[in-house]
Design a protein around this motif. Structure first.
Motif, mmCIF file in Angstrom:
data_model
loop_
_atom_site.group_PDB
_atom_site.id
_atom_site.type_symbol
_atom_site.label_atom_id
_atom_site.label_comp_id
_atom_site.label_asym_id
_atom_site.label_seq_id
_atom_site.Cartn_x
_atom_site.Cartn_y
_atom_site.Cartn_z
ATOM 1 N N ILE A 1 13.351 -23.311 22.128
ATOM 2 C CA ILE A 1 11.964 -22.860 22.264
ATOM 3 C C ILE A 1 11.926 -21.366 22.585
ATOM 4 O O ILE A 1 11.050 -20.635 22.115
ATOM 5 N N TYR B 1 14.078 -19.220 21.474
ATOM 6 C CA TYR B 1 14.326 -18.605 20.166
ATOM 7 C C TYR B 1 13.046 -18.552 19.350
ATOM 8 O O TYR B 1 12.774 -17.557 18.661
ATOM 9 N N ARG B 2 12.246 -19.606 19.436
ATOM 10 C CA ARG B 2 10.991 -19.645 18.702
ATOM 11 C C ARG B 2 10.056 -18.530 19.166
ATOM 12 O O ARG B 2 9.332 -17.939 18.369
ATOM 13 N N GLN B 3 10.077 -18.241 20.457
ATOM 14 C CA GLN B 3 9.223 -17.171 20.961
ATOM 15 C C GLN B 3 9.761 -15.809 20.553
ATOM 16 O O GLN B 3 9.008 -14.951 20.078
ATOM 17 N N TYR C 1 2.567 -25.019 21.565
ATOM 18 C CA TYR C 1 4.002 -24.973 21.814
ATOM 19 C C TYR C 1 4.554 -26.332 22.230
ATOM 20 O O TYR C 1 5.754 -26.582 22.086
ATOM 21 N N ASP D 1 5.936 -27.860 19.045
ATOM 22 C CA ASP D 1 7.299 -27.419 18.743
ATOM 23 C C ASP D 1 8.299 -28.148 19.632
ATOM 24 O O ASP D 1 9.359 -28.605 19.175
ATOM 25 N N ARG E 1 8.736 -32.590 10.868
ATOM 26 C CA ARG E 1 9.166 -31.206 11.073
ATOM 27 C C ARG E 1 10.672 -31.063 11.312
ATOM 28 O O ARG E 1 11.149 -29.998 11.701
ATOM 29 N N GLU F 1 12.436 -28.313 9.509
ATOM 30 C CA GLU F 1 12.042 -27.035 10.123
ATOM 31 C C GLU F 1 12.850 -26.791 11.392
ATOM 32 O O GLU F 1 13.348 -25.679 11.630
ATOM 33 N N VAL F 2 12.999 -27.821 12.217
ATOM 34 C CA VAL F 2 13.758 -27.690 13.464
ATOM 35 C C VAL F 2 15.217 -27.345 13.173
ATOM 36 O O VAL F 2 15.824 -26.515 13.862
ATOM 37 N N TRP G 1 15.481 -23.763 12.674
ATOM 38 C CA TRP G 1 15.424 -23.036 13.948
ATOM 39 C C TRP G 1 16.792 -23.062 14.628
ATOM 40 O O TRP G 1 17.247 -22.046 15.159
ATOM 41 N N HIS H 1 4.193 -11.176 21.246
ATOM 42 C CA HIS H 1 5.061 -12.336 21.465
ATOM 43 C C HIS H 1 5.668 -12.348 22.864
ATOM 44 O O HIS H 1 6.156 -13.385 23.311
#
Length: 498
Positions: free
Chosen positions: A10, A12-14, A131, A134, A186, A189-190, A193, A214
């Protein structure tokens, strides 16, 4: 290959740079703002275990007690048996790991315990946030990749309509949102990531990523100070423009200096802030402020200056209260009498009992019958008093009368005063140092802001808090709240021309 936790993915997602720093330079992190968030999350997680452990046979995987290797082994055993609810199930797959808050075995058609599972993630929020989606996509990916067959994937959040009856029953505290279809769809997609996150972690140098929007979405990044230190900072940043909705747009266009923002994009207040910030001057309409406050004076009546502290626990602990309800436990009242003398009265209840009734009675007693009651940001105080009036009908008339006398000092400050040191904010924590530099919240010990006051109060009412620690917290809260009302006295004197 290193196993990355769900929280790392998470991160990394940010921002990929945040993930790299968490792995390679954790000493640069400022965790002070996240400690209270973690404490709330742990409290809600513990309560969820009580709620979902319906038959008392649930198994808790305590990672702190048994360590990761044993946690994985114990989780695998329980998943294979499929006989009991599992809390904090430890799962790993494809270079990722996670702890699932609640895993419930699903009976098959014959009523036996099957080998499918309902997975529930528990959050301390009042609803499903972006979030969270995610988060639960990552969680379900790790579970299925590790071989767990999921019947459903849900997110349990606080139901704010829940009213605690004081009987220890919290069965209605959580609302479950079924996110199965979305989460399972998803997984590709994960996996992307996860691949990207591992590539970032493998780098020798931190990624070259500039600060921006961000850094605060969906969380305030604890590495912001480090990242900003690597960049040239504007002399006068556009962040000081109050309620300016086009900051991100301008930053993307390379505009970071306040002087470069066209006035055509600004309202009158923003123009005032821009002009005085760049000139280093103070805006003060002394006549306008004094005239407005003069209209609030009642001949022969005292002036009252009131401030509250409230607790807003996600888990209500007193009968008749709801999650996140603002429960007042403290007030400070400075009274300026017609002859100019000033005195103070306080209320602070750290007993752990429901403080609302005693708070309401004390407030009615000290506020008198006439004269303005000054506060800073009146919507908060008015809301709290009105809720007190609803809770205690026999005091409703007196409490409602206090509400009618409330005068807000915030609009006075906002409409008539601005100093560049306020950085676009009219919070009393910014206005006070500009007007009264001899008063400092930073010099207080222990409690220096509202969130710290809430944390201190919640610590004080715990049964295992020692009398010595409770006395220390009492002193800290008392001084903090007293400074709030003394600050209002000083602001009133300044704006009134006294």
């Amino acid at each position: 290959m290193r196993n990355l936790s769900k929280s790392k993915i998470i991160s990394y997602r940010q921002c990929p740079k945040r993930l790299w720093l968490e792995i390679h330079r954790p000493e640069l992190k400022d965790d002070s703002a996240s400690e209270a968030v973690f404490a709330i999350g742990n409290q809600v997680g513990d309560k969820a275990q009580e709620v979902y452990n319906t038959d008392g046979t649930g198994a808790l995987i305590d990672i702190n007690e048994i360590g990761w290797p044993e946690a994985f082994a114990r989780t695998e055993q329980l998943l294979c048996e499929g006989k009991s609810i599992i809390f904090e199930a430890a799962m790993r797959a494809k270079g990722a790991l996670a702890l699932a808050d609640v895993m419930i075995p699903v009976p098959d058609d014959n009523g036996d315990k099957g080998l499918q599972w309902d997975m529930i993630e528990v959050k301390s929020a009042a609803g499903v946030k972006d979030y969270h989606r995610d988060d639960i996509a990552v969680q379900s990916f790790i579970a299925t990749a590790s071989g767990v067959s999921l019947s459903s994937v849900s997110l349990a959040h606080i139901d704010t309509s829940f009213v605690y009856q004081g009987d220890g029953d919290y069965s209605g505290l959580f609302h479950c949102a079924d996110l199965t279809e979305e989460a399972m769809s998803r997984h590709d997609e994960v996996e992307q990531w996860l691949t990207g996150a591992h590539e970032i972690v493998a780098r020798d140098q931190e990624p070259d990523i500039c600060t921006g929007g961000h850094c605060s979405s969906p969380f305030a990044c604890p590495f912001i100070a480090h990242c900003q230190s690597q960049e040239p900072q504007p002399e006068f940043p556009i962040s000081c423009l109050p309620n300016f909705r086009k900051k991100a747009e301008l930053i993307e266009d390379g505009i970071t200096e306040l002087r470069d923002v066209p006035k055509s994009m600004l309202n009158s207040t923003q123009v005032m802030v821009q002009e005085n910030t760049l000139a280093g001057t103070t805006y003060f309409d002394a006549k306008g402020a004094a005239a407005e406050l003069a209209r609030e004076t009642v001949d022969g009546a005292p002036h009252y200056f009131l401030d509250f502290e409230t607790s807003n626990s996600a888990i209500p602990i007193w009968k008749g209260t709801r999650p996140f309800q603002q429960v007042p436990f403290q007030f400070s009242l400075h009274t300026m009498h017609p002859d100019g003398t000033l005195d103070q009265e306080t209320f602070l209840d750290l007993s752990g009992n429901d403080p609302r009734r005693d708070f309401a009675e004390a407030l009615v007693k000290v506020c008198g019958d006439t004269g303005p009651v000054f506060v800073y940001n009146a919507s908060f105080e008015k809301t709290v008093i009105r809720r007190e009036a609803i809770a205690f009908p026999d005091l409703a008339d007196e409490l409602s009368a206090i509400v009618e006398r409330v005068v807000d000092l915030l609009p006075i400050a906002r409409n008539y005063y601005y100093h560049p040191s306020q950085n676009g904010s009219w919070s009393i924590k910014y206005v006070l140092p500009a007007i009264c530099p001899d008063l400092h919240y930073s010099e207080l010990e222990g409690v220096q802001d509202g969130q710290m006051a809430i944390s201190a109060y919640q610590e004080a009412i715990k049964p295992d808090t020692t009398p010595a620690r409770k006395a220390e917290i009492y002193s800290q809260l008392d001084k903090y709240c007293a400074l709030d009302t003394l600050a209002m006295v000083r602001l009133w004197e300044f704006f009134s021309g006294r």
